[in-house]
Design a protein around this motif. Structure first.
Motif, PDB file in Angstrom:
ATOM      1  N   VAL A  63     -36.566 -31.174  87.880  1.00 33.27           N
ATOM      2  CA  VAL A  63     -37.492 -32.075  87.185  1.00 33.27           C
ATOM      3  C   VAL A  63     -37.314 -32.010  85.677  1.00 33.27           C
ATOM      4  CG1 VAL A  63     -39.169 -32.094  89.061  1.00 33.27           C
ATOM      5  CG2 VAL A  63     -39.477 -30.478  87.186  1.00 33.27           C
ATOM      6  N   ALA A  64     -36.766 -30.916  85.158  1.00 38.51           N
ATOM      7  CA  ALA A  64     -36.527 -30.797  83.719  1.00 38.51           C
ATOM      8  C   ALA A  64     -35.279 -31.553  83.284  1.00 38.51           C
ATOM      9  CB  ALA A  64     -36.397 -29.324  83.322  1.00 38.51           C
ATOM     10  N   HIS A  65     -34.338 -31.739  84.189  1.00 35.23           N
ATOM     11  CA  HIS A  65     -33.063 -32.367  83.838  1.00 35.23           C
ATOM     12  C   HIS A  65     -33.280 -33.797  83.331  1.00 35.23           C
ATOM     13  CE1 HIS A  65     -28.798 -32.952  83.730  1.00 35.23           C
ATOM     14  NE2 HIS A  65     -28.907 -34.020  84.479  1.00 35.23           N
ATOM     15  N   GLY A  66     -32.890 -34.021  82.091  1.00 33.87           N
ATOM     16  CA  GLY A  66     -32.994 -35.345  81.489  1.00 33.87           C
ATOM     17  C   GLY A  66     -34.319 -35.637  80.814  1.00 33.87           C
ATOM     18  N   PRO A  75     -28.451 -28.109  70.568  1.00 33.38           N
ATOM     19  CA  PRO A  75     -27.616 -27.153  71.296  1.00 33.38           C
ATOM     20  C   PRO A  75     -28.466 -26.369  72.300  1.00 33.38           C
ATOM     21  CG  PRO A  75     -27.098 -27.100  68.969  1.00 33.38           C
ATOM     22  CD  PRO A  75     -28.325 -27.971  69.118  1.00 33.38           C
ATOM     23  N   GLY A  76     -27.974 -26.264  73.507  1.00 27.28           N
ATOM     24  CA  GLY A  76     -28.733 -25.583  74.557  1.00 27.28           C
ATOM     25  C   GLY A  76     -29.914 -26.400  75.052  1.00 27.28           C
ATOM     26  N   GLY A  77     -29.906 -27.697  74.799  1.00 25.33           N
ATOM     27  CA  GLY A  77     -31.023 -28.569  75.145  1.00 25.33           C
ATOM     28  C   GLY A  77     -31.518 -28.460  76.578  1.00 25.33           C
ATOM     29  N   PRO A  78     -30.624 -28.465  77.575  1.00 21.08           N
ATOM     30  CA  PRO A  78     -31.117 -28.352  78.946  1.00 21.08           C
ATOM     31  C   PRO A  78     -31.874 -27.046  79.199  1.00 21.08           C
ATOM     32  CG  PRO A  78     -28.885 -29.198  78.952  1.00 21.08           C
ATOM     33  CD  PRO A  78     -29.187 -28.766  77.538  1.00 21.08           C
ATOM     34  N   TRP A  79     -31.392 -25.952  78.646  1.00 17.35           N
ATOM     35  CA  TRP A  79     -32.088 -24.670  78.835  1.00 17.35           C
ATOM     36  C   TRP A  79     -33.404 -24.660  78.070  1.00 17.35           C
ATOM     37  CZ3 TRP A  79     -26.722 -22.781  77.472  1.00 17.35           C
ATOM     38  CH2 TRP A  79     -25.925 -22.739  78.629  1.00 17.35           C
ATOM     39  N   ARG A  80     -33.380 -25.188  76.845  1.00 17.38           N
ATOM     40  CA  ARG A  80     -34.629 -25.275  76.076  1.00 17.38           C
ATOM     41  C   ARG A  80     -35.665 -26.079  76.860  1.00 17.38           C
ATOM     42  NH1 ARG A  80     -33.736 -25.235  69.893  1.00 17.38           N
ATOM     43  NH2 ARG A  80     -31.542 -24.676  69.698  1.00 17.38           N
ATOM     44  N   THR A  81     -35.205 -27.156  77.472  1.00 17.46           N
ATOM     45  CA  THR A  81     -36.120 -28.026  78.218  1.00 17.46           C
ATOM     46  C   THR A  81     -36.692 -27.294  79.425  1.00 17.46           C
ATOM     47  OG1 THR A  81     -34.880 -29.976  77.500  1.00 17.46           O
ATOM     48  CG2 THR A  81     -36.321 -30.241  79.401  1.00 17.46           C
ATOM     49  N   ALA A 127     -25.806 -37.169  81.806  1.00 19.40           N
ATOM     50  CA  ALA A 127     -24.893 -37.094  82.955  1.00 19.40           C
ATOM     51  C   ALA A 127     -25.609 -36.460  84.140  1.00 19.40           C
ATOM     52  CB  ALA A 127     -23.658 -36.280  82.583  1.00 19.40           C
ATOM     53  N   GLU A 128     -25.191 -36.797  85.323  1.00 24.19           N
ATOM     54  CA  GLU A 128     -25.791 -36.240  86.534  1.00 24.19           C
ATOM     55  C   GLU A 128     -25.603 -34.730  86.619  1.00 24.19           C
ATOM     56  OE1 GLU A 128     -27.758 -37.621  88.941  1.00 24.19           O
ATOM     57  OE2 GLU A 128     -27.783 -39.268  87.509  1.00 24.19           O
ATOM     58  N   ASN A 129     -24.511 -34.233  86.047  1.00 24.32           N
ATOM     59  CA  ASN A 129     -24.261 -32.789  86.104  1.00 24.32           C
ATOM     60  C   ASN A 129     -25.044 -32.091  85.014  1.00 24.32           C
ATOM     61  OD1 ASN A 129     -22.452 -33.141  88.202  1.00 24.32           O
ATOM     62  ND2 ASN A 129     -20.771 -33.532  86.792  1.00 24.32           N
ATOM     63  N   ARG A 130     -25.684 -31.032  85.376  1.00 29.17           N
ATOM     64  CA  ARG A 130     -26.407 -30.224  84.401  1.00 29.17           C
ATOM     65  C   ARG A 130     -25.683 -28.892  84.272  1.00 29.17           C
ATOM     66  NH1 ARG A 130     -30.811 -29.748  88.862  1.00 29.17           N
ATOM     67  NH2 ARG A 130     -29.924 -27.980  89.912  1.00 29.17           N
ATOM     68  N   PRO A 131     -25.940 -28.156  83.210  1.00 30.87           N
ATOM     69  CA  PRO A 131     -25.246 -26.883  83.038  1.00 30.87           C
ATOM     70  C   PRO A 131     -25.710 -25.860  84.071  1.00 30.87           C
ATOM     71  CG  PRO A 131     -26.935 -27.131  81.378  1.00 30.87           C
ATOM     72  CD  PRO A 131     -26.870 -28.426  82.131  1.00 30.87           C
TER      73      PRO A 131
END
Length: 142
Positions: A63-66, A75-81, A127-131
């Protein structure tokens, strides 16, 4: 967290269902919730517990992705989110469990998560792929 999430496509409704489910589970199972999320209460080599924790975190990651907010593209946006969202929902659940925020007479929280969370949108160009999940090292305070 999973109750009702699969009924919604990625986006705001799915985010609301997951976060409301997190708080609902915490309030219905406060001791189990504390056991699951407080490492000092369990053995770190318990595979079943690890798998359950990662499954829970997987819902949060989905649910956090995007999620669109001011640090999404830093930088590190997905993890920050992920961490921002987890901190918000986990903090609210713990404040309710500990009685720091008084619940309604029937035990319900005064507000559902979707009534206190900022009005997040979702980025369309993600993108559909997340880290991979963050694998950084914990830094102990000096």
């Amino acid at each position: 967290m999973q109750r009702g999430v699969e009924d919604h496509p990625p986006g705001k409704a799915r985010l609301d269902a997951a976060c409301n489910g997190y708080v609902r589970f915490a309030l219905e199972n406060p001791e189990l919730f504390k056991l699951m999320f407080t490492s000092r209460f369990h053995l770190s080599d318990d595979d079943a517990l690890k798998q359950a924790g990662w499954a829970s975190y997987g819902v949060l990651r989905d649910v956090a992705h995007g999620l669109d907010w001011d640090k999404a593209k830093a930088p590190g946006g997905p993890w920050r989110t992920e961490w921002m969202l987890w901190s918000l929902v986990h903090g609210y659940a713990m404040l309710l469990i500990d009685g720091e925020i008084r619940r309604e007479d029937d035990g319900a929280p005064p507000f559902r998560m979707d009534e206190i969370m900022p009005g997040f949108g979702y980025l369309s160009d993600v993108a559909e792929n997340r880290p991979e999940p963050f694998q950084g090292q914990r830094r102990d305070a000096d």
